[in-house]
Design a protein around this motif. Structure first.
Motif, PDB file in Angstrom:
ATOM      1  N   THR A 151       0.743  -1.167  -0.002  1.00  0.00           N
ATOM      2  CA  THR A 151      -0.110  -0.135  -0.005  1.00  0.00           C
ATOM      3  C   THR A 151       0.933   1.387  -0.001  1.00  0.00           C
ATOM      4  N   CYS A 152       0.551   2.130  -0.921  1.00  0.00           N
ATOM      5  CA  CYS A 152       1.364   3.506  -1.042  1.00  0.00           C
ATOM      6  C   CYS A 152       2.873   3.208  -1.172  1.00  0.00           C
ATOM      7  N   SER A 153       3.255   2.103  -1.886  1.00  0.00           N
ATOM      8  CA  SER A 153       4.766   1.876  -1.902  1.00  0.00           C
ATOM      9  C   SER A 153       5.303   1.906  -0.318  1.00  0.00           C
ATOM     10  N   GLN A 154       4.643   1.526   0.603  1.00  0.00           N
ATOM     11  CA  GLN A 154       5.225   1.943   1.788  1.00  0.00           C
ATOM     12  C   GLN A 154       6.455   0.774   2.324  1.00  0.00           C
ATOM     13  N   LEU A 155       6.471  -0.290   1.591  1.00  0.00           N
ATOM     14  CA  LEU A 155       7.561  -1.014   2.076  1.00  0.00           C
ATOM     15  C   LEU A 155       8.677  -1.098   1.085  1.00  0.00           C
ATOM     16  N   TYR A 156       8.588  -0.731  -0.147  1.00  0.00           N
ATOM     17  CA  TYR A 156       9.594  -0.687  -1.025  1.00  0.00           C
ATOM     18  C   TYR A 156       9.104   0.128  -2.312  1.00  0.00           C
ATOM     19  N   LEU A 157      10.112   0.480  -3.177  1.00  0.00           N
ATOM     20  CA  LEU A 157       9.340   0.989  -4.547  1.00  0.00           C
ATOM     21  C   LEU A 157       9.664   0.010  -5.459  1.00  0.00           C
ATOM     22  N   ALA A 158       8.304  -0.381  -6.070  1.00  0.00           N
ATOM     23  CA  ALA A 158       8.733  -1.447  -7.366  1.00  0.00           C
ATOM     24  C   ALA A 158       9.706  -1.129  -8.310  1.00  0.00           C
ATOM     25  N   GLY A 159      10.817  -2.342  -8.610  1.00  0.00           N
ATOM     26  CA  GLY A 159      11.779  -1.999  -9.423  1.00  0.00           C
ATOM     27  C   GLY A 159      13.110  -1.212  -8.498  1.00  0.00           C
ATOM     28  N   ASP A 160      12.950  -0.908  -7.183  1.00  0.00           N
ATOM     29  CA  ASP A 160      13.998  -0.516  -6.565  1.00  0.00           C
ATOM     30  C   ASP A 160      15.367  -1.055  -6.698  1.00  0.00           C
ATOM     31  N   ASP A 161      15.501  -2.329  -6.932  1.00  0.00           N
ATOM     32  CA  ASP A 161      16.648  -3.129  -7.141  1.00  0.00           C
ATOM     33  C   ASP A 161      17.143  -3.090  -8.338  1.00  0.00           C
ATOM     34  N   TRP A 162      16.625  -2.372  -9.027  1.00  0.00           N
ATOM     35  CA  TRP A 162      17.207  -1.923 -10.656  1.00  0.00           C
ATOM     36  C   TRP A 162      17.905  -3.052 -11.340  1.00  0.00           C
TER      37      TRP A 162
END
Length: 538
Positions: free
Chosen positions: A224-235
């Motif tokens: 919810t709301c990118s509260q745990l991580y940002l999708a694709g943040d591992d690049w």
């Protein structure tokens, strides 16, 4: 995704028809020293990156092709004759969890071992789509397909998805909805044996005050709301990002090796990478990242909505806390000197913990030092059963219930004979002792768990193992005013050896001491030898 497994004694997002009856006052008893466990079945998220490169075999790029392997026409084919290994240096780590999906076809002989590093995760000898799990320590490197010398077959595609379960969090709330404790994968209360996540709440060890609580789960896939991580943040790839530069001829923004590189030969260069994930307006986010390779006068600024963090002008490690005024996140890079550039890497993103929103909420618990007139009922199976994972998971579902165990009867079976002289003999006897476990006032989801006691391999009342003596659970008795039930469970202790087998004609005679036998009339007893007793009357 964390999916609830039914028939556990802990339930999430319970939906009950409260018409006429209600369960709103039920609090599951928990006393000092108790542990509460629940289990979720996990899946890779839709946003989980596929860390295999060229998994559809469009070319041999990124694959190391061993003996008798060949890549062509979107297939990797091994020809029988010599064993060989097909390898890609997939970046497994010991701290993450992976699902490996492989499609095999046209297998006519031999077998192919699927290995993560040196660890074999499975061996394939027939066509089909196979799934394997990888977690924990890794010996060696990469993903390896080791063909036997007689293996003749094809691999059609390979995918390695990263579970985001390491991002999942559990929150313990008081009844007013205030956060008390936040648990995550670093605390030792999670046991992950894909596809099962087992959470253990050790009430005493957590240091919670006596009171009433419930549990929330922040699902790593709902996020919810990118509260745990940002999708694709591992690049791993750029699929979750939109890239823009001011002049493609003079400015580039490229992703390689889990890092974004900005380079400009323009006097007025700029570029931005914008996440496709959604933030929530008014939510506070913590952003950490590193900068290296800075040349010229390049600068980088993180933004949540249009709210900017600090603009960085030198290499280093940085953290920003930003209250978003919109739904987007981006890195904005600008320069005015020719040439200029920098590299952004080691990026992490999350909402601050005090604003976490749970996606699922459990039943309520009442935690006290002691609960009188209650017993702990726990159960376990030797293998994964009932949709739950028991093998190597440490999962023992348990519930404390208002209950009492009372004597029921003594079930007995015997075979007896009588010889020609009228002497009677027991040839075989077996006996047991039955109790009735009377459980009072529990809701339907607890009754669901209790209904499985007839099928569990092992179940316990406190520390004693019992066995259901009936093949079918008795009918629950509903309460007139509440959605709660009473039930009697006929049970025996798991081991009680009351058996007599008469296998010989031997006779063991006992003696009765005159001091031990008395007539109700007070007459004296005169004994002869053995068990032959002569009574004298006056």
């Amino acid at each position: 995704m964390a999916n609830y497994i039914p028939f556990q004694p802990v339930i999430f997002n319970e939906q009950t028809d409260e018409c006429l009856l209600n369960t709103s006052n039920y609090l599951m008893p928990v006393q000092s020293g108790d542990k509460t466990q629940f289990q979720l079945k996990i899946e890779p998220c839709a946003s989980s990156p596929d860390i295999v490169s060229n998994g559809n075999f469009s070319s041999s790029t990124d694959w190391s092709v061993g003996s008798n392997w060949a890549i062509a026409g979107n297939e990797a084919t091994h020809t029988a004759g010599v064993g060989g290994t097909l390898t890609q240096n997939v970046p497994f780590t010991s701290s993450l969890y992976y699902r490996i999906i492989v499609g095999f076809s046209n297998i006519t002989s031999g077998s192919c071992a699927v290995k993560c590093g040196l660890l074999t995760r499975g061996t394939v000898s027939a066509d089909g789509v196979y799934e394997f799990e990888q977690s924990g320590a890794l010996l060696g490197t990469g993903l390896n397909f080791v063909a036997s010398s007689d293996f003749q077959g094809v691999i059609n595609y390979v995918s390695v998805l990263v579970y985001k379960v390491d991002k999942l969090k559990c929150i313990i709330y008081d009844l007013q909805g205030n956060q008390q404790i936040i648990l995550d994968n670093t605390d030792g209360y999670f046991s992950i044996k894909a596809p099962y996540l087992t959470v253990t709440i050790d009430w005493t060890a957590l240091g919670l005050a006596y009171g009433c609580y419930y549990i929330g789960v922040c699902d790593e896939c709902t996020n919810t709301c990118s509260q745990l991580y940002l999708a694709g943040d591992d690049w791993y790839n750029s699929n979750f990002w939109t890239k823009t530069v001011n002049n493609n001829a003079t400015t580039t923004f490229t992703l390689s090796g889990n890092a974004w590189t900005y380079a400009s030969t323009s006097g007025t260069g700029w570029g931005r990478i914008v996440s496709q994930a959604n933030l929530c307006n008014g939510r506070t986010y913590k952003i950490s990242y590193k900068v290296k390779g800075l040349t010229g006068d390049a600068t980088v600024t993180p933004k949540c909505g249009t709210t900017s963090g600090t603009t960085r002008t030198t290499n280093g490690t940085y953290t920003d806390t930003i209250v978003s005024n919109g739904t987007t996140f981006e890195f904005y890079v600008a320069s005015s000197t020719n040439p200029s550039g920098l590299i952004i890497y080691d990026f992490t993103f999350s909402g601050i913990e005090s604003q976490l929103t749970s996606d699922y909420y459990s039943n309520k618990f009442s935690y006290k030092e002691t609960w009188d007139c209650t017993k702990m009922i726990s159960a376990v199976c030797n293998e994964n059963s009932f949709g739950m994972g028991f093998n190597l998971t440490g999962f023992i579902p348990r519930v404390r219930v208002e209950s009492k165990i009372i004597l029921s009867h003594y079930p007995q079976t015997r075979v007896k004979t009588k010889d020609s002289l009228g002497a009677k003999k027991v040839d075989y006897f077996t006996g047991d002792k039955n109790w009735r476990l009377k459980i009072l006032r529990v809701p339907e989801y607890v009754m669901d768990f209790l209904s499985l006691l007839t099928g569990f391999d092992h179940w316990y009342i406190d520390s004693d193992e019992f066995f259901c003596s009936e093949d079918e659970m008795a009918e629950p008795k509903p309460n007139k005013f509440f959605n709660v039930y009473d039930i009697d469970i006929e049970c025996q202790k798991q081991t009680m050896q009351l058996v007599n087998k008469s296998c010989t004609d031997n006779t063991n005679s006992g003696t009765i001491d005159s001091e031990q036998v008395y007539m109700s009339s007070g007459n004296t007893v005169t004994m002869s030898t053995g068990l032959q007793v002569t009574l004298s009357t006056h």
